[in-house]
Design a protein around this motif. Structure first.
Motif, PDB file in Angstrom:
ATOM      1  N   VAL A   7       0.859  -1.189   0.000  1.00 46.48           N
ATOM      2  CA  VAL A   7       0.000   0.000   0.000  1.00 46.48           C
ATOM      3  C   VAL A   7       0.889   1.231   0.000  1.00 46.48           C
ATOM      4  CG1 VAL A   7      -1.788   1.294   1.227  1.00 46.48           C
ATOM      5  CG2 VAL A   7      -1.814  -1.210   1.269  1.00 46.48           C
ATOM      6  N   SER A   8       0.621   2.129  -0.933  1.00 46.43           N
ATOM      7  CA  SER A   8       1.392   3.374  -1.004  1.00 46.43           C
ATOM      8  C   SER A   8       0.435   4.549  -1.167  1.00 46.43           C
ATOM      9  CB  SER A   8       2.375   3.325  -2.176  1.00 46.43           C
ATOM     10  OG  SER A   8       3.183   4.495  -2.200  1.00 46.43           O
ATOM     11  N   ILE A   9       0.514   5.470  -0.235  1.00 47.39           N
ATOM     12  CA  ILE A   9      -0.340   6.659  -0.241  1.00 47.39           C
ATOM     13  C   ILE A   9       0.549   7.886  -0.405  1.00 47.39           C
ATOM     14  CG2 ILE A   9      -2.142   7.937   0.985  1.00 47.39           C
ATOM     15  CD1 ILE A   9      -2.857   4.992   0.472  1.00 47.39           C
ATOM     16  N   LYS A  10       0.244   8.723  -1.388  1.00 44.36           N
ATOM     17  CA  LYS A  10       1.061   9.898  -1.653  1.00 44.36           C
ATOM     18  C   LYS A  10       0.203  11.171  -1.657  1.00 44.36           C
ATOM     19  CE  LYS A  10       4.709   7.310  -2.464  1.00 44.36           C
ATOM     20  NZ  LYS A  10       5.731   7.126  -1.401  1.00 44.36           N
ATOM     21  N   PHE A  48      -8.889   8.455   6.708  1.00 45.48           N
ATOM     22  CA  PHE A  48      -7.737   7.964   5.960  1.00 45.48           C
ATOM     23  C   PHE A  48      -7.937   6.504   5.569  1.00 45.48           C
ATOM     24  CE2 PHE A  48      -3.609   5.665   6.487  1.00 45.48           C
ATOM     25  CZ  PHE A  48      -3.082   6.005   5.248  1.00 45.48           C
ATOM     26  N   LEU A  49      -8.374   5.687   6.508  1.00 47.73           N
ATOM     27  CA  LEU A  49      -8.594   4.263   6.241  1.00 47.73           C
ATOM     28  C   LEU A  49      -9.638   4.078   5.143  1.00 47.73           C
ATOM     29  CD1 LEU A  49      -7.470   1.615   7.670  1.00 47.73           C
ATOM     30  CD2 LEU A  49      -9.738   1.461   8.707  1.00 47.73           C
ATOM     31  N   ARG A  50     -10.728   4.822   5.232  1.00 56.16           N
ATOM     32  CA  ARG A  50     -11.822   4.692   4.271  1.00 56.16           C
ATOM     33  C   ARG A  50     -11.440   5.215   2.883  1.00 56.16           C
ATOM     34  NH1 ARG A  50     -16.984   3.769   6.313  1.00 56.16           N
ATOM     35  NH2 ARG A  50     -17.919   5.113   4.727  1.00 56.16           N
ATOM     36  N   CYS A  51     -10.486   6.103   2.832  1.00 54.07           N
ATOM     37  CA  CYS A  51     -10.016   6.602   1.533  1.00 54.07           C
ATOM     38  C   CYS A  51      -9.198   5.551   0.790  1.00 54.07           C
ATOM     39  CB  CYS A  51      -9.175   7.863   1.709  1.00 54.07           C
ATOM     40  SG  CYS A  51     -10.126   9.375   1.998  1.00 54.07           S
ATOM     41  N   ILE A  52      -8.562   4.652   1.527  1.00 51.47           N
ATOM     42  CA  ILE A  52      -7.696   3.661   0.886  1.00 51.47           C
ATOM     43  C   ILE A  52      -8.484   2.787  -0.087  1.00 51.47           C
ATOM     44  CG2 ILE A  52      -6.254   1.617   1.288  1.00 51.47           C
ATOM     45  CD1 ILE A  52      -5.320   2.924   3.895  1.00 51.47           C
ATOM     46  N   ASN A  53      -9.723   2.403   0.280  1.00 52.52           N
ATOM     47  CA  ASN A  53     -10.524   1.592  -0.641  1.00 52.52           C
ATOM     48  C   ASN A  53     -11.702   2.364  -1.225  1.00 52.52           C
ATOM     49  OD1 ASN A  53     -12.161   1.698   1.580  1.00 52.52           O
ATOM     50  ND2 ASN A  53     -12.559  -0.502   1.690  1.00 52.52           N
ATOM     51  N   ILE A  63      -3.310   6.666  -4.628  1.00 49.64           N
ATOM     52  CA  ILE A  63      -3.459   5.494  -3.772  1.00 49.64           C
ATOM     53  C   ILE A  63      -3.070   4.272  -4.586  1.00 49.64           C
ATOM     54  CG2 ILE A  63      -5.090   4.058  -2.486  1.00 49.64           C
ATOM     55  CD1 ILE A  63      -6.749   6.640  -2.044  1.00 49.64           C
ATOM     56  N   SER A  64      -2.159   3.487  -4.058  1.00 51.72           N
ATOM     57  CA  SER A  64      -1.723   2.267  -4.738  1.00 51.72           C
ATOM     58  C   SER A  64      -1.906   1.080  -3.797  1.00 51.72           C
ATOM     59  CB  SER A  64      -0.251   2.381  -5.156  1.00 51.72           C
ATOM     60  OG  SER A  64       0.209   1.158  -5.691  1.00 51.72           O
ATOM     61  N   VAL A  65      -2.577   0.039  -4.278  1.00 55.55           N
ATOM     62  CA  VAL A  65      -2.761  -1.203  -3.516  1.00 55.55           C
ATOM     63  C   VAL A  65      -2.428  -2.373  -4.437  1.00 55.55           C
ATOM     64  CG1 VAL A  65      -4.360  -2.686  -2.255  1.00 55.55           C
ATOM     65  CG2 VAL A  65      -4.562  -0.199  -2.059  1.00 55.55           C
ATOM     66  N   GLY A  66      -1.486  -3.208  -4.013  1.00 53.58           N
ATOM     67  CA  GLY A  66      -1.133  -4.377  -4.800  1.00 53.58           C
ATOM     68  C   GLY A  66      -0.672  -4.060  -6.204  1.00 53.58           C
ATOM     69  N   GLY A  67      -0.022  -2.903  -6.367  1.00 49.88           N
ATOM     70  CA  GLY A  67       0.508  -2.518  -7.667  1.00 49.88           C
ATOM     71  C   GLY A  67      -0.450  -1.725  -8.541  1.00 49.88           C
ATOM     72  N   LEU A  68      -1.705  -1.601  -8.125  1.00 47.19           N
ATOM     73  CA  LEU A  68      -2.676  -0.807  -8.878  1.00 47.19           C
ATOM     74  C   LEU A  68      -2.726   0.607  -8.299  1.00 47.19           C
ATOM     75  CD1 LEU A  68      -4.985  -0.520 -10.965  1.00 47.19           C
ATOM     76  CD2 LEU A  68      -6.549  -1.299  -9.162  1.00 47.19           C
ATOM     77  N   GLU A  69      -2.360   1.594  -9.104  1.00 40.30           N
ATOM     78  CA  GLU A  69      -2.320   2.986  -8.632  1.00 40.30           C
ATOM     79  C   GLU A  69      -3.469   3.789  -9.221  1.00 40.30           C
ATOM     80  OE1 GLU A  69       1.462   5.267  -8.115  1.00 40.30           O
ATOM     81  OE2 GLU A  69       0.614   6.512  -9.711  1.00 40.30           O
ATOM     82  N   ILE A  70      -4.089   4.581  -8.371  1.00 35.81           N
ATOM     83  CA  ILE A  70      -5.198   5.442  -8.799  1.00 35.81           C
ATOM     84  C   ILE A  70      -4.919   6.875  -8.372  1.00 35.81           C
ATOM     85  CG2 ILE A  70      -7.659   5.926  -8.590  1.00 35.81           C
ATOM     86  CD1 ILE A  70      -8.177   3.016  -8.107  1.00 35.81           C
ATOM     87  N   ASP A  71      -5.045   7.785  -9.319  1.00 36.10           N
ATOM     88  CA  ASP A  71      -4.979   9.218  -9.036  1.00 36.10           C
ATOM     89  C   ASP A  71      -6.380   9.660  -8.631  1.00 36.10           C
ATOM     90  OD1 ASP A  71      -4.951  12.018  -9.119  1.00 36.10           O
ATOM     91  OD2 ASP A  71      -3.468  12.059 -10.726  1.00 36.10           O
ATOM     92  N   CYS A  72      -6.510  10.223  -7.450  1.00 37.70           N
ATOM     93  CA  CYS A  72      -7.829  10.583  -6.919  1.00 37.70           C
ATOM     94  C   CYS A  72      -8.524  11.673  -7.742  1.00 37.70           C
ATOM     95  CB  CYS A  72      -7.708  11.023  -5.470  1.00 37.70           C
ATOM     96  SG  CYS A  72      -7.174   9.704  -4.361  1.00 37.70           S
ATOM     97  N   GLN A  73      -7.780  12.360  -8.584  1.00 33.69           N
ATOM     98  CA  GLN A  73      -8.368  13.416  -9.407  1.00 33.69           C
ATOM     99  C   GLN A  73      -8.866  12.898 -10.751  1.00 33.69           C
ATOM    100  OE1 GLN A  73      -4.899  16.153  -9.039  1.00 33.69           O
ATOM    101  NE2 GLN A  73      -6.338  17.609  -8.139  1.00 33.69           N
ATOM    102  N   GLU A  74      -8.638  11.617 -11.010  1.00 32.32           N
ATOM    103  CA  GLU A  74      -9.140  11.032 -12.258  1.00 32.32           C
ATOM    104  C   GLU A  74     -10.663  11.006 -12.254  1.00 32.32           C
ATOM    105  OE1 GLU A  74      -7.609   7.163 -13.130  1.00 32.32           O
ATOM    106  OE2 GLU A  74      -5.527   7.751 -12.768  1.00 32.32           O
ATOM    107  N   LYS A  75     -11.245  10.934 -13.443  1.00 36.21           N
ATOM    108  CA  LYS A  75     -12.698  10.850 -13.597  1.00 36.21           C
ATOM    109  C   LYS A  75     -13.024   9.814 -14.668  1.00 36.21           C
ATOM    110  CE  LYS A  75     -13.309  14.386 -10.803  1.00 36.21           C
ATOM    111  NZ  LYS A  75     -13.865  14.194  -9.455  1.00 36.21           N
TER     112      LYS A  75
END
Length: 260
Positions: A7-10, A48-53, A63-75
């Motif tokens: 898990v990587s949070i930036k 913070f915890l609820r934002c992870i998923n 937010i990256s989990v298991g190698g899948l990264e998502i930019d929170c500003q994406e639509k």
């Protein structure tokens, strides 16, 4: 050998209306690591915890989990599909159990396997049965949630999370809704899970769990990570005044003596 980061949070930012709850969180969590998140009420730890998923959606950050990264500003649709995929890599244990009242325990545990993972019903039943046995509920398969104690409900919730074989399990204050005499059985189950090398992020007020089981402690306040480190350092030699003040309330537990 260095363990991989699961898990990587930036630079995570989250606001509710005009109130900024998370102010640029940066956290990396390695495979098999147990991380306890401590902090006063309103510090942002559950958000913070609820934002992870993506139970809550941050306005900024990655937010990256298991190698899948998502930019929170994406639509858009692609973004939504990535969120669904990321959620399949996580499982969450809530304060209030969130079991389906009209389903038996084994049906509750099977739900994610059948609905999300499209597993054959017979296979899902066998897996769920084994997982309930693992958490000490093998004799309660056909009980409904109203027929068991709060501690047993929480252990069933853990079985439901574990059976999905996620990259990380998120625990949101899993003992806060329990009567004091039931807390121990849930913490014991969590310790057993931790010993198996499952990656866990635990928002908790249980200082003894953070001290004895966590590999790392993160202290949050005011929407930021104030301090983090191994339990021995955080409990015995906290560097920040805010951490010292928070932990001073728990000196009656003998936490400072534990490491002397």
């Amino acid at each position: 050998m260095e363990k991989e980061v699961v898990v990587s949070i930036k630079n995570l930012h989250k606001s509710f209306d005009d109130v900024e709850v998370l102010k640029g969180i940066n956290v990396d969590i390695k495979k098999g690591e147990v991380v306890a998140i401590l902090g006063p009420s309103g510090s942002g730890k559950t958000t913070f915890l609820r934002c992870i998923n993506f139970l809550e959606t941050a306005q900024k950050g990655t937010i990256s989990v298991g190698g899948l990264e998502i930019d929170c500003q994406e639509k858009g649709k692609h973004h939504k599909n990535k969120i669904i995929e990321l959620r399949r890599k996580t499982a969450m244990v809530f304060q209030s159990f969130n079991l389906f009242s009209h389903k038996t325990l084994v049906e509750n545990v099977m739900e994610g396997l059948v609905v999300v993972q499209k597993m054959d019903t017979k296979e899902a039943y066998q897996k769920s049965k084994k997982m309930l046995e693992k958490v000490g509920l093998g004799d309660r398969l056909n009980y409904y949630p109203h027929m068991i104690s709060g501690g047993q409900k929480q252990r069933a919730s853990m079985a439901r999370a574990l059976v999905l074989n996620p990259d990380v399990i998120l625990f949101d204050e899993p003992t806060s809704a329990l009567d004091p005499e039931l807390v121990g059985e849930v913490l014991d189950t969590m310790k057993e899970i931790a010993e198996e090398g499952i990656t866990m992020i635990v928002v908790t007020h249980e200082m003894s769990f953070a001290r004895d089981v966590a590999d790392r402690v993160i202290f949050m306040d005011g929407g930021v990570v104030v301090e983090e480190g191994i339990p021995k350092d955080i409990f015995r030699h906290p560097k920040e005044e805010r951490t010292k003040k928070f932990l001073s309330r728990f000196t009656n537990l003998g936490l400072e003596m534990y490491y002397i």
